[in-house]
Design a protein around this motif. Structure first.
Motif, PDB file in Angstrom:
ATOM      1  N   MET A 295       0.819  -1.208   0.000  1.00 53.71           N
ATOM      2  CA  MET A 295       0.000   0.000   0.000  1.00 53.71           C
ATOM      3  C   MET A 295       0.853   1.259   0.000  1.00 53.71           C
ATOM      4  O   MET A 295       0.334   2.359  -0.086  1.00 53.71           O
ATOM      5  CB  MET A 295      -0.888   0.037   1.264  1.00 53.71           C
TER       6      MET A 295
ATOM      7  N   LEU B 264       2.224   2.482   2.574  1.00 51.63           N
ATOM      8  CA  LEU B 264       1.890   3.217   3.807  1.00 51.63           C
ATOM      9  C   LEU B 264       2.927   2.882   4.880  1.00 51.63           C
ATOM     10  O   LEU B 264       2.609   2.671   6.033  1.00 51.63           O
ATOM     11  CB  LEU B 264       0.495   2.844   4.295  1.00 51.63           C
TER      12      LEU B 264
ATOM     13  N   ASP C  47       2.903   9.900  -4.479  1.00 53.89           N
ATOM     14  CA  ASP C  47       1.756   9.700  -3.594  1.00 53.89           C
ATOM     15  C   ASP C  47       0.433   9.932  -4.318  1.00 53.89           C
ATOM     16  O   ASP C  47      -0.547   9.229  -4.066  1.00 53.89           O
ATOM     17  CB  ASP C  47       1.867  10.639  -2.377  1.00 53.89           C
TER      18      ASP C  47
ATOM     19  N   ARG D 128      -2.503   7.162  -4.243  1.00 55.54           N
ATOM     20  CA  ARG D 128      -3.820   7.408  -3.654  1.00 55.54           C
ATOM     21  C   ARG D 128      -4.932   6.847  -4.522  1.00 55.54           C
ATOM     22  O   ARG D 128      -5.986   6.468  -4.025  1.00 55.54           O
ATOM     23  CB  ARG D 128      -4.023   8.918  -3.430  1.00 55.54           C
TER      24      ARG D 128
ATOM     25  N   ARG E 233      -4.775   3.047  -3.586  1.00 56.28           N
ATOM     26  CA  ARG E 233      -5.353   2.772  -2.258  1.00 56.28           C
ATOM     27  C   ARG E 233      -6.853   3.041  -2.273  1.00 56.28           C
ATOM     28  O   ARG E 233      -7.272   4.147  -2.580  1.00 56.28           O
ATOM     29  CB  ARG E 233      -4.735   3.691  -1.198  1.00 56.28           C
ATOM     30  N   GLY E 234      -7.614   2.035  -1.937  1.00 58.50           N
ATOM     31  CA  GLY E 234      -9.060   2.234  -1.907  1.00 58.50           C
ATOM     32  C   GLY E 234      -9.700   2.078  -3.270  1.00 58.50           C
ATOM     33  O   GLY E 234     -10.896   1.858  -3.387  1.00 58.50           O
TER      34      GLY E 234
ATOM     35  N   MET F  48      -8.200  -2.332   1.819  1.00 59.62           N
ATOM     36  CA  MET F  48      -7.515  -2.938   2.962  1.00 59.62           C
ATOM     37  C   MET F  48      -8.413  -2.984   4.187  1.00 59.62           C
ATOM     38  O   MET F  48      -9.124  -2.036   4.496  1.00 59.62           O
ATOM     39  CB  MET F  48      -6.237  -2.157   3.267  1.00 59.62           C
TER      40      MET F  48
ATOM     41  N   PHE G 143      -8.369  -3.916   8.386  1.00 60.12           N
ATOM     42  CA  PHE G 143      -7.414  -4.055   9.477  1.00 60.12           C
ATOM     43  C   PHE G 143      -7.972  -4.907  10.614  1.00 60.12           C
ATOM     44  O   PHE G 143      -9.138  -5.283  10.610  1.00 60.12           O
ATOM     45  CB  PHE G 143      -7.034  -2.677  10.012  1.00 60.12           C
ATOM     46  N   GLN G 144      -7.111  -5.093  11.619  1.00 59.98           N
ATOM     47  CA  GLN G 144      -7.452  -6.014  12.701  1.00 59.98           C
ATOM     48  C   GLN G 144      -8.507  -5.482  13.658  1.00 59.98           C
ATOM     49  O   GLN G 144      -9.439  -6.188  14.004  1.00 59.98           O
ATOM     50  CB  GLN G 144      -6.172  -6.337  13.494  1.00 59.98           C
TER      51      GLN G 144
ATOM     52  N   THR H 163     -15.034   6.640   0.398  1.00 56.67           N
ATOM     53  CA  THR H 163     -14.232   5.898  -0.588  1.00 56.67           C
ATOM     54  C   THR H 163     -14.731   6.202  -1.998  1.00 56.67           C
ATOM     55  O   THR H 163     -13.943   6.456  -2.907  1.00 56.67           O
ATOM     56  CB  THR H 163     -14.341   4.379  -0.321  1.00 56.67           C
TER      57      THR H 163
ATOM     58  N   VAL I 261     -13.877   9.858  -3.014  1.00 58.06           N
ATOM     59  CA  VAL I 261     -12.463  10.081  -3.326  1.00 58.06           C
ATOM     60  C   VAL I 261     -12.117   9.479  -4.688  1.00 58.06           C
ATOM     61  O   VAL I 261     -11.398  10.085  -5.486  1.00 58.06           O
ATOM     62  CB  VAL I 261     -11.571   9.458  -2.224  1.00 58.06           C
ATOM     63  N   HIS I 262     -12.679   8.300  -4.969  1.00 60.28           N
ATOM     64  CA  HIS I 262     -12.243   7.593  -6.184  1.00 60.28           C
ATOM     65  C   HIS I 262     -13.175   7.791  -7.363  1.00 60.28           C
ATOM     66  O   HIS I 262     -12.724   7.912  -8.488  1.00 60.28           O
ATOM     67  CB  HIS I 262     -12.077   6.103  -5.899  1.00 60.28           C
TER      68      HIS I 262
ATOM     69  N   MET J 187     -16.023  -0.318   3.448  1.00 58.81           N
ATOM     70  CA  MET J 187     -15.155   0.783   3.043  1.00 58.81           C
ATOM     71  C   MET J 187     -14.108   0.304   2.049  1.00 58.81           C
ATOM     72  O   MET J 187     -13.772   1.001   1.090  1.00 58.81           O
ATOM     73  CB  MET J 187     -14.431   1.346   4.274  1.00 58.81           C
TER      74      MET J 187
END
Lengths: 315, 540
Positions: free
Chosen positions: B50, B52, B75, B79, B82-83, B88, B90-91, B110, B113-114, B161
């Motif tokens: 990613m 990141l 970047d 961007r 990403r998404g 992604m 997460f835990q 999301t 942005v995209h 998301m």
């Protein structure tokens, strides 16, 4: 939200009642009889007793408390022992200096602190951050009256941009604001230093949160992440400090008022205390308490606006 | 061409090499599992894809997404990926969502942005995506806030998301680790379905071999920043080559050898009789009567000397509340608790004399110690329960040294601070602290849950050995059924404050009676069962 507001409102009223009782009782037990003080050391006991009666100081405790409270509610604060004019008028004259001064200083402090704190947090450990942290350290450490004197030396004595003190009144608002500028700056700088540091650390905490990483993983830029996700979450501790600062600015400007010869509330209380003008002290203190409790209420409501988790009813 | 092709990826932060020559590829429609213990570099690999990575980290090698090199992309380009191309998950579902924004806003973001969508349009995408992750509109309107959802529901929002733009690749970093087994099973099913529907590739990171064998087509085993072994799931697990993989495999199904002395009946070390623990709930309205939550609802249990009893259940079932009540840390509203025959006064709490029979080890090896105290002070802390008869001077030092050697540490460790120890070693210190006043019962509240499998196996061995030698009793509280099965003699299944089933461990696991127990057992990931199922599928 309505039940949240109702709950906070009830707690506001209860706090006011409790505060009024405490203020009333404390001023009952402090030594110093206003009548004795007003008549001087050579007064006869009969004269003092007569004056006590005219001032309404000899009734039973409960009766005097309620007459004071109902007076307050009607806007009748009583007659000042020393000035011999209604206290309400005395306060009204002065609150038009103290309140704008406090708001002015608070606005300045917030306007300085927010950008500075945000830059320091975003550019953590950069030269900008180190400089800002150093400067705010000085700002926190140096007393505001000393700042005030430096400001007077520079802007009033040397540059002659501002007058060194006094207040021309509100008939010319621009002149009035100008007269309040130096005191407001002197009050704001230490407050801004504290606020900027709180902003920085709160934002740093927030930027370390998992949901910031989630936002980045969605494809948001660092700037978007900051504006849309970090700032609002970082605001809660900052709001607490702003609330505390406003209360302080309203009542605690007494030294600055003295430096700049401003006839504000702080000076009024100070004079009231030295001349045992207890009715002035009682009323001003009650007013300040009211202001502080009101600000606390407003801060609570702002919390709930910022954070949906707090909108539940009171526990 | 693979969807994701990682070649010779190395990552270092300053002088420290974090990843070394990682090779990994994910095809469209394929689930690749990455497994390893904490610090093995599995999450860092995902973050490198990613881009990141932490400030100051540098990468070498190649990461190609649909044939396009992503390492070194500016970047602004990243961007879009990403998404957009990569989603992604997460835990930690509890913290992965912004608490002050609605779930609709966060999923719609999301799309905004995209897709360059307006808000109203993005909200429609959000609604559709939330429906796809099984959060229907009638119960989960877009204006819900994260705090109004459970952990599993929040994880669904996080997944929504990630998949709102139908990415080509989904990276899921321990997506079910923080969830209960039944919720975990549902989320795994959901992820599998989304992969099938969209033909996504998925990189699935976990430390749990049972989970990975159930979901992944291919597996890569990582250790200390390297892939030690990789291959097709069944083939890999059936024929492990690398010694580390073998050790990991053994540790995950480790059963500590036990040689328990005969359980002596007599005065039980713990007798809990019809205990009730209630919490007042916050008022809903200002003048409404408070409702009460019964967290523990008439629970009875007995533990004999030398007996290990397991208490299993999902989060919120009341097992930790029960433990706190037994430790007299919280008052009970009904029933009685007796420790070694001495009843606890519900009003005054347990006396020191009673408390010395009971010690506890908590889950978090990092939060359980005052970081400013040395180990000797930490370990000898329970001595205050002995009052005047507490050992002092040389005798005290001797006892500390004995407790430390008992748990496999050195006597010289007494003068160190806890930050000098690893998680497993800290848990040993916690056990030493519990042992030092020779209690008859130790409550182990998720005591091995935060540990990596190999360390967990060692700590379980230690616990089994101590119990056998010292005739210690344990109340072993855990959500991990495999661990409970390996170390306890008897087990209690708790749900919504009540014990729904109890019995000898092996019998209960082999032949569960209560539907809830069955559900729990069925949802528990099992490496062997998962492999067998895959083999059956391949054979058909």
């Amino acid at each position: 939200m309505p039940s949240f507001l109702l709950g906070r409102g009830i707690s506001l009223v209860l706090s006011l009642i409790a505060a009024s009782v405490v203020i009333f009782l404390v001023l009952e037990v402090v030594p110093g009889d206003p009548a004795q003080f007003m008549l001087g050391l050579n007064a006869t006991p009969e004269a003092v007793a007569t004056l006590r009666q005219t001032l309404g100081l000899d009734g039973p405790l409960l009766e005097r408390y309620f007459s004071w409270i109902f007076g307050l509610l009607r806007g009748d604060f009583g007659i000042s022992y020393t000035y011999k004019v209604p206290v309400a008028g005395l306060i009204a004259d002065r609150i038009w200096i103290s309140l704008p001064l406090a708001l002015y200083a608070l606005a300045l402090s917030t306007l300085i602190a927010f950008p500075v704190g945000i830059i320091a947090a975003v550019k953590r450990n950069s030269p900008a951050d180190v400089t800002i942290m150093g400067a705010t350290q000085i700002g926190v450490a140096v007393p505001n009256f000393w700042f005030a004197m430096l400001l007077v030396l520079l802007f009033a004595v040397t540059l002659r941009w501002f007058s060194a003190g006094g207040f021309p009144g509100w008939h010319d608002p621009l002149m009035a604001l100008k007269a309040l500028t130096l005191p407001a700056v002197a009050l704001a700088l230490p407050q801004a230093s504290i606020l900027a540091r709180v902003m920085r650390s709160s934002l740093l905490d927030t930027l370390g949160e998992d949901y910031i990483r989630s936002a980045r993983a969605k494809g948001l830029s660092q700037g978007q992440t900051l504006w849309r996700h970090a700032l609002r979450n970082a605001l809660i501790p900052v709001l607490t400090i702003i609330g505390l600062q406003f209360s302080f600015l309203l009542a605690g400007a007494i030294i600055i008022e003295n430096v700049f010869f401003l006839p504000g509330l702080g000076r009024l209380v100070f004079q009231g205390i030295t001349s045992r003008d207890l009715i002035v002290v009682k009323s001003v203190v009650m007013l300040l308490v009211f202001a502080v409790i009101l600000v606390t209420f407003l801060v609570d409501v702002t919390y709930a606006l910022v954070d949906p988790r707090l909108r539940r009813a009171v526990r | 061409m693979a969807l994701l092709e990682i070649k010779d990826l190395s990552l270092s932060i300053g002088p420290f090499g974090i990843l070394r020559d990682i090779d990994l590829s994910v095809d469209a429609g394929e689930i690749v599992g990455v497994i390893g213990e904490s610090g093995s570099g599995k999450s860092m690999t995902a973050l490198a894809v990613m881009q990141l990575i932490p400030v100051g980290a540098s990468t070498r090698g190649s990461v190609k997404l649909e044939g396009r090199e992503v390492l070194g992309l500016p970047d602004a380009e990243m961007r879009k990926i990403r998404g957009g191309t990569i989603g992604m998950v997460f835990q930690e579902p509890m913290t992965a969502l912004n608490p002050v924004k609605t779930i609709g806003d966060q999923v719609a973001e999301t799309a905004m942005v995209h897709g360059g969508m307006r808000r109203a349009e993005a909200m429609k995408v959000a609604r559709r995506t939330l429906d796809r992750v099984e959060l229907p509109a009638d119960r989960f309107p877009l204006d819900r806030y994260p705090h109004e959802l459970s952990g599993g529901q929040r994880q669904r929002v996080v997944i929504a998301m990630a998949i709102a733009m139908r990415p080509r690749l989904l990276i899921a970093d321990e997506p079910t680790t923080a969830l209960d087994v039944t919720t975990q099973a549902q989320i795994l099913t959901l992820l599998q379905r989304l992969v099938d529907e969209d033909g996504m590739g998925m990189m699935f990171i976990t430390h749990d071999l049972g989970v990975i064998a159930g979901i992944a087509d291919k597996v890569a085993i990582m250790r200390r920043g390297e892939v030690v072994e990789a291959g097709e799931t069944v083939a890999l697990f059936r024929n492990l080559q690398h010694p580390y993989s073998k050790a990991l495999f053994e540790a995950s199904s480790h059963i500590p050898p036990r040689n328990p002395p005969a359980v002596t009946s007599g005065v039980p070390v713990l007798a809990v009789d019809e205990v009730v623990r209630e919490y007042p709930l916050p008022r809903r309205g200002l003048f409404e009567k408070r409702k009460v939550l019964r967290a523990v609802d008439g629970v009875s249990l007995r533990i004999e000397r030398g007996e290990n009893v397991g208490l299993v259940g999902e989060s919120g079932c009341g097992k930790s509340t029960l433990a706190r009540a037994i430790m007299a840390l919280e008052p009970v509203q009904g029933g009685g608790i007796a420790i070694s025959g001495e009843p606890i006064d519900p009003r005054r709490g347990a006396t020191f004399a009673t408390r010395r029979h009971l010690q506890v080890v908590f889950q978090d090896p990092y939060g359980s110690f005052n970081p400013r105290h040395r180990v000797d002070r930490l370990v000898s802390e329970p001595f205050h329960l002995l009052g005047a008869s507490a050992p002092t001077g040389a005798e005290r030092e001797k006892r500390v040294a004995r407790a430390l050697t008992e748990v496999g540490l050195a006597a010289s460790d007494a003068s160190k601070y806890v930050h000098e120890f690893s998680g497993g070693q800290r848990q040993r210190i916690a056990i030493a602290r519990a042992l030092i006043i020779e209690p008859s019962l130790i409550i182990l509240d998720e005591a091995v849950s935060a540990l990596d499998v190999s360390v967990r196996a060692q700590v379980l061995d230690l616990l089994a050995d101590l119990s056998d030698r010292l005739q210690l009793s344990y109340l072993f509280i855990s959500h991990d059924l495999a661990v409970v099965r390996s170390i306890t003699d008897r087990v209690l299944v708790m749900r919504a404050g009540k014990i729904v089933e109890a019995g000898p461990t092996e019998e209960l696991f082999r032949n569960p009676q209560h539907p809830y127990t069955r559900e729990l057992l069925a949802a528990t990931p099992n490496l062997e069962a998962a492999l067998a199922a895959r083999e059956r599928m391949a054979a058909n």
